[in-house]
Write a protein that holds these residues in place. Sequence first.
Motif, mmCIF file in Angstrom:
data_model
loop_
_atom_site.group_PDB
_atom_site.id
_atom_site.type_symbol
_atom_site.label_atom_id
_atom_site.label_comp_id
_atom_site.label_asym_id
_atom_site.label_seq_id
_atom_site.Cartn_x
_atom_site.Cartn_y
_atom_site.Cartn_z
ATOM 1 N N GLN A 187 42.694 40.666 55.633
ATOM 2 C CA GLN A 187 42.020 40.055 54.479
ATOM 3 C C GLN A 187 42.541 38.654 54.182
ATOM 4 O O GLN A 187 41.992 37.941 53.350
ATOM 5 C CB GLN A 187 42.225 40.932 53.226
ATOM 6 C CG GLN A 187 41.487 42.250 53.283
ATOM 7 C CD GLN A 187 40.027 42.038 53.633
ATOM 8 O OE1 GLN A 187 39.305 41.360 52.912
ATOM 9 N NE2 GLN A 187 39.592 42.591 54.777
ATOM 10 N N ASP B 298 39.014 33.718 41.905
ATOM 11 C CA ASP B 298 39.260 35.147 42.119
ATOM 12 C C ASP B 298 39.944 35.499 43.443
ATOM 13 O O ASP B 298 39.741 36.589 43.981
ATOM 14 C CB ASP B 298 37.909 35.884 42.036
ATOM 15 C CG ASP B 298 38.054 37.125 41.204
ATOM 16 O OD1 ASP B 298 39.074 37.233 40.491
ATOM 17 O OD2 ASP B 298 37.164 37.998 41.299
ATOM 18 N N TYR B 299 40.725 34.565 43.961
ATOM 19 C CA TYR B 299 41.482 34.878 45.185
ATOM 20 C C TYR B 299 42.712 35.697 44.843
ATOM 21 O O TYR B 299 43.286 35.544 43.760
ATOM 22 C CB TYR B 299 41.906 33.594 45.915
ATOM 23 C CG TYR B 299 40.843 33.129 46.870
ATOM 24 C CD1 TYR B 299 40.861 33.529 48.198
ATOM 25 C CD2 TYR B 299 39.782 32.350 46.417
ATOM 26 C CE1 TYR B 299 39.844 33.155 49.055
ATOM 27 C CE2 TYR B 299 38.771 31.965 47.266
ATOM 28 C CZ TYR B 299 38.808 32.374 48.590
ATOM 29 O OH TYR B 299 37.801 32.014 49.437
ATOM 30 N N LYS B 300 43.103 36.558 45.751
ATOM 31 C CA LYS B 300 44.365 37.279 45.577
ATOM 32 C C LYS B 300 45.460 36.457 46.256
ATOM 33 O O LYS B 300 45.378 36.168 47.455
ATOM 34 C CB LYS B 300 44.267 38.671 46.204
ATOM 35 C CG LYS B 300 45.558 39.437 46.089
ATOM 36 C CD LYS B 300 45.379 40.911 46.408
ATOM 37 C CE LYS B 300 46.711 41.593 46.207
ATOM 38 N NZ LYS B 300 46.681 42.990 46.497
ATOM 39 N N ARG C 200 39.575 37.074 51.277
ATOM 40 C CA ARG C 200 39.794 36.691 49.868
ATOM 41 C C ARG C 200 41.281 36.663 49.488
ATOM 42 O O ARG C 200 41.617 36.737 48.309
ATOM 43 C CB ARG C 200 39.062 37.669 48.942
ATOM 44 C CG ARG C 200 37.568 37.814 49.215
ATOM 45 C CD ARG C 200 36.782 36.578 48.872
ATOM 46 N NE ARG C 200 36.975 36.158 47.495
ATOM 47 C CZ ARG C 200 36.544 35.010 46.995
ATOM 48 N NH1 ARG C 200 35.914 34.141 47.785
ATOM 49 N NH2 ARG C 200 36.769 34.696 45.744
ATOM 50 N N GLU C 201 42.173 36.591 50.482
ATOM 51 C CA GLU C 201 43.598 36.594 50.139
ATOM 52 C C GLU C 201 44.317 35.408 50.789
ATOM 53 O O GLU C 201 43.940 34.955 51.877
ATOM 54 C CB GLU C 201 44.248 37.915 50.588
ATOM 55 C CG GLU C 201 43.632 39.111 49.881
ATOM 56 C CD GLU C 201 44.324 40.431 50.214
ATOM 57 O OE1 GLU C 201 45.479 40.410 50.700
ATOM 58 O OE2 GLU C 201 43.681 41.478 49.986
ATOM 59 N N HIS D 244 49.363 36.104 47.330
ATOM 60 C CA HIS D 244 50.664 36.765 47.539
ATOM 61 C C HIS D 244 51.722 35.667 47.535
ATOM 62 O O HIS D 244 51.726 34.819 48.439
ATOM 63 C CB HIS D 244 50.711 37.474 48.894
ATOM 64 C CG HIS D 244 49.641 38.515 49.061
ATOM 65 N ND1 HIS D 244 49.849 39.839 48.750
ATOM 66 C CD2 HIS D 244 48.364 38.430 49.514
ATOM 67 C CE1 HIS D 244 48.749 40.528 49.003
ATOM 68 N NE2 HIS D 244 47.827 39.700 49.477
ATOM 69 N N CYS E 174 46.871 27.181 44.529
ATOM 70 C CA CYS E 174 46.780 28.648 44.605
ATOM 71 C C CYS E 174 46.557 29.245 43.217
ATOM 72 O O CYS E 174 45.754 30.177 43.059
ATOM 73 C CB CYS E 174 48.028 29.238 45.262
ATOM 74 S SG CYS E 174 48.072 28.932 47.035
ATOM 75 N N GLU F 256 43.292 31.453 42.231
ATOM 76 C CA GLU F 256 43.464 32.794 41.666
ATOM 77 C C GLU F 256 42.677 32.927 40.364
ATOM 78 O O GLU F 256 41.906 33.874 40.183
ATOM 79 C CB GLU F 256 44.946 33.023 41.407
ATOM 80 C CG GLU F 256 45.317 34.388 40.852
ATOM 81 C CD GLU F 256 46.825 34.506 40.727
ATOM 82 O OE1 GLU F 256 47.379 35.484 41.250
ATOM 83 O OE2 GLU F 256 47.465 33.621 40.113
#
Length: 409
Positions: free
Chosen positions: A150, A124-126, A100-101, A128, A116, A120
């Motif tokens: 992850q 609900d993706y994380k 999920r990242e 970075h 992205c 997000e």
Amino acid sequence: MTIPNTALPNRGVYLDNNATTRVDPDVLAEMLPLFTEHFGNPSSMHAFGAAVGGKIEWARKQVQALLGAAHDSEIIFTSGGTESDNTAILSIIEAYPKKREIVTSVVEHPAVLALCDYLEKKRDYKIHRIPVDNKGNLDIDAYRAALSDQVAIVSIMWANNETGTIFPIEELAQMAKAVGAVFHTDAVQAVGKIPMKLADSAVDMLSLSGHKLHAPKGIGALYVKRGLRFRPMLRGGHQERSRRAGTENAPAIVGLGAAAHLALTHMGEENTRVKAQRDRLEQAILAAVPACFVTGNPDNRLPNTCNIAFEYIEGEAILLLLNEQGIAASSGSACTSGSLEPSHVMRAMGVPYTAAHGATRFSLSRDTTDAEIDHVIAVVPDIIARLRSLSPYWEQDAAKPKEFAPVYS
Ligand code: PLP
């Protein structure tokens, strides 16, 4: 049929090749027969179709050669850089639903950043978003810290479109691989300008766009390493081995193939003559104009790109006056909701507002001549002086020491 002719200068100095390039006449010549003569559908079971199919496979081999890929089947033709970027990320998150990242950088093109943001907010993706330093170099410690099992996919650009700064793609790809993440690179600005050998690389996926390398707009490719899990974004017919449905844009594909062939042939020139022109332009401007500096990493960037921030003036004003002199360049600002904001790339590098507003990108190509560079060198100092004479901030601040000068000298 009359198509409206919006006023174009008879002869212009085109230094906006990172926005788009002129289609090479040899590329166009290869494309033309596909409109009128070899117009068959490559999926058709007759000679008209077969003739086109053969040309598409020729084009695929040219792109394979430009990328140094091991297999021509690793190349999927798409409609351009945006589709390739979207396909790469969406494909991998679908193939690895439990991860999920996503890791990316703050200076990516909107083709990656906007997707992205969407993932997000809506899925609900994380995400970075790895920062850069004041020369546009990626923060490797932050990158290392973001990597974990992850992470489904890392998407980091090969070279930045505004500054030309090159990221250490191989090192980043190896680090991603070590945690089991797929590594994608948006190489839209890098392909054709610097050598690549994907066969020996940890890069799993790569996006490119035809119109940045003298092929037409609306054609691109996605490299997908053999054996990688892949889910198509466009479903329908069995084109592109069922990885990208839709009747092939055969003329543009052949154009991209021809452009890839030419790019490989001209790579040396890009890195010598074009680079020398870029350096001459840059050094002459820096020597003649006070209070300006190069943004990005001057020691590690694309050979054709130069981005100079002129303090205390607006990039748009510079572009207008350059345009009056027949010169096309680009500004580092984006006009959002009525206010002129410095670009996300300038802000990410921490370029002060007084300078980020005046960031101007000159991007050359193998079409650029020495006489054109002479013309730009001749007019830029006067343009900047003229605009500064109208700037109240310049009057007030010109005498003050610039606290960031050592960083950007
Ligand atoms: N990625 C980068 C780095 C770009 O510079 C661009 C185009 O400006 C794109 C993606 C989008 O490519 P296309 O215009 O082919 O969709």
